[in-house]
Motif scaffolding. Sequence first.
Motif, short mmCIF file in Angstrom:
data_model
loop_
_atom_site.label_atom_id
_atom_site.label_comp_id
_atom_site.label_asym_id
_atom_site.label_seq_id
_atom_site.Cartn_x
_atom_site.Cartn_y
_atom_site.Cartn_z
N ASN A 53 -6.18 10.20 -51.27
CA ASN A 53 -6.06 10.91 -49.99
C ASN A 53 -4.65 10.85 -49.44
N GLU A 54 -3.78 10.04 -50.06
CA GLU A 54 -2.41 9.84 -49.60
C GLU A 54 -1.37 10.43 -50.54
N ILE A 55 -1.56 10.26 -51.84
CA ILE A 55 -0.55 10.67 -52.82
C ILE A 55 -1.23 11.30 -54.03
N GLY A 56 -0.42 11.80 -54.97
CA GLY A 56 -0.94 12.25 -56.26
C GLY A 56 -1.01 13.75 -56.45
N SER A 57 -0.93 14.52 -55.37
CA SER A 57 -0.94 15.97 -55.49
C SER A 57 -0.23 16.56 -54.27
N ILE A 58 0.10 17.84 -54.37
CA ILE A 58 0.83 18.52 -53.29
C ILE A 58 -0.20 19.29 -52.47
N GLU A 59 -0.70 18.64 -51.43
CA GLU A 59 -1.73 19.20 -50.57
C GLU A 59 -1.45 18.81 -49.12
N ARG A 98 4.83 13.87 -44.02
CA ARG A 98 3.63 14.37 -44.69
C ARG A 98 3.71 15.87 -44.91
N ILE A 99 2.91 16.34 -45.86
CA ILE A 99 2.82 17.77 -46.13
C ILE A 99 1.98 18.40 -45.03
N SER A 100 2.57 19.34 -44.32
CA SER A 100 1.88 20.00 -43.22
C SER A 100 1.17 21.26 -43.70
N ALA A 101 1.78 21.98 -44.63
CA ALA A 101 1.17 23.21 -45.14
C ALA A 101 1.74 23.53 -46.50
N VAL A 102 0.94 24.23 -47.32
CA VAL A 102 1.37 24.73 -48.62
C VAL A 102 0.95 26.19 -48.69
N GLY A 103 1.90 27.09 -48.95
CA GLY A 103 1.54 28.51 -49.01
C GLY A 103 2.75 29.41 -48.91
N LYS A 104 2.50 30.65 -48.59
CA LYS A 104 3.57 31.63 -48.47
C LYS A 104 3.78 31.95 -46.99
N ASP A 105 4.99 32.45 -46.69
CA ASP A 105 5.32 32.92 -45.34
C ASP A 105 5.18 31.82 -44.29
N ILE A 106 5.66 30.61 -44.60
CA ILE A 106 5.64 29.53 -43.62
C ILE A 106 7.04 29.05 -43.25
N LEU A 107 8.07 29.78 -43.72
CA LEU A 107 9.45 29.36 -43.44
C LEU A 107 9.76 29.37 -41.95
N PRO A 165 3.38 29.84 -58.34
CA PRO A 165 4.74 30.42 -58.21
C PRO A 165 5.04 30.84 -56.78
N ASP A 166 6.33 30.84 -56.44
CA ASP A 166 6.82 31.37 -55.16
C ASP A 166 6.04 30.80 -53.98
N THR A 167 5.91 29.48 -53.96
CA THR A 167 5.13 28.81 -52.93
C THR A 167 6.03 27.89 -52.12
N ASP A 168 5.81 27.86 -50.81
CA ASP A 168 6.57 27.00 -49.92
C ASP A 168 5.75 25.78 -49.54
N VAL A 169 6.45 24.68 -49.27
CA VAL A 169 5.80 23.45 -48.82
C VAL A 169 6.47 23.02 -47.52
N LEU A 170 5.68 22.89 -46.48
CA LEU A 170 6.18 22.50 -45.16
C LEU A 170 5.91 21.01 -44.95
N VAL A 171 6.95 20.26 -44.58
CA VAL A 171 6.84 18.82 -44.39
C VAL A 171 7.14 18.48 -42.93
N ARG A 172 6.27 17.68 -42.35
CA ARG A 172 6.50 17.19 -40.98
C ARG A 172 6.14 15.71 -40.93
N ASP A 173 7.05 14.91 -40.36
CA ASP A 173 6.80 13.48 -40.15
C ASP A 173 6.36 12.78 -41.43
N LEU A 220 13.39 26.40 -59.16
CA LEU A 220 13.12 24.99 -59.45
C LEU A 220 11.61 24.74 -59.49
N TYR A 221 11.24 23.52 -59.87
CA TYR A 221 9.84 23.14 -60.03
C TYR A 221 9.57 21.88 -59.21
N LEU A 222 8.53 21.93 -58.39
CA LEU A 222 8.17 20.81 -57.52
C LEU A 222 6.92 20.13 -58.07
#
Length: 378
Positions: free
Chosen positions: A336-342, A12-21, A2-10, A33-35
């Motif tokens: 290593n490329e797809i299938g989960s949010i990491e 790809r997922i750059s980071a998953v966590g809190k306080d990354i806005l 819950p209440d998790t942010d996902v940072l995307v760069r180029d 919403l649900y990701l």
Amino acid sequence: MPDTDVLVRDGRISAVGKDILDHADTVVDGCGLYLTPGIIDMHVHSTWDGSAISEDLDEMYGSYQAFLRSVLNVEATLKHGVTTIREVGSPHDISVETAWAMEHGYIKGCRIIPCGSAIQSIYGHVPSIGTIANTKDELLYAIRAKKALFVKKGIRCQWIKIMDTGGAAGLEDIGPSMYDLDQLSFIVHEAHRLHMKVAVHAVSQEGIIECIRAGIDTIEHGPDIPDEYLDMMKEKNLTLVPTLAIYKLLSEGKGVLSDFMVNRSLLVTQQQRSTFARARAKGVRIALGTDAGSPLFGPHPVAFKEMTVMEEYGMPADEIITSATETAAEVLGIDNEIGSIEAGKLADFDVLSENPYKKITAFTENLVSVYLGGELIH
């Protein structure tokens, strides 16, 4: 989470966590919403359209129209939240061309792992999408020709598909294994030696058993598997791709399909219910695949029809979603490329307004948006 942010760069997922806005140039508000990772379908025929005559279209209208149908179908597939497919049989290796066009930006479709045309013997299943190879020498040539094509087209995740029995939807006998154990083992050895994996269409118990003994990576359909061979699948780390929904649909086609086809599909459906339950109980790896494009299945994608039947047959929603994301990516060899949010993985997402763990139909009824490589598609 819950209440998790996902940072995307180029892409790809750059980071998953809190306080990354603070690290983002643009913020997409997903509050409430649900990701989820993008859905993966392990068994698709992109040149077929799911109509009553879909299997005949390739021969009726030729390769150019088949390629156009493939393009339209992979575009529709992506817009509805299926971000990756394994294409397991197309005429004249057309799916390889579609994959190339997608990778090079000529079309905006889902990611495609193409098997090209399915290797099969004379009197095989759906020969219009086949490469005929009967002897070991012919098999060697066919396998190496696929390898050469994949290298030429820059296909990184490399799979071949073989047809080993007849099909429930065909007029041919489901019958015995079309290749003997020595030939099947030879196919696996040569493909693996060339760093490719093998998928097999197998419907009769006799054929399925031979394919399991040979160590073929994914058993497609596989309706009638005795317990000892489910144990062997687990021991060999093989995967079942059951394609449940298409046979259930065909078994309910009385008045539209011939009684012969309906009765044959009904038997397969009965076998699948048992095998699916026993495979789950034994911990056999199961990945979601559909046979998208097959007759009467309707427009692409159909992954969410498969999900509802998997649920009907006893699989809980969290297992279904895992089979269509993390498990499928592992089987493909690109987890290593797809299938989960990491962090580090490609930013392929579905955004839903309902929790799919509680409501599996959220993927169709509550789809808000789709992202491929961090780009908003829909």
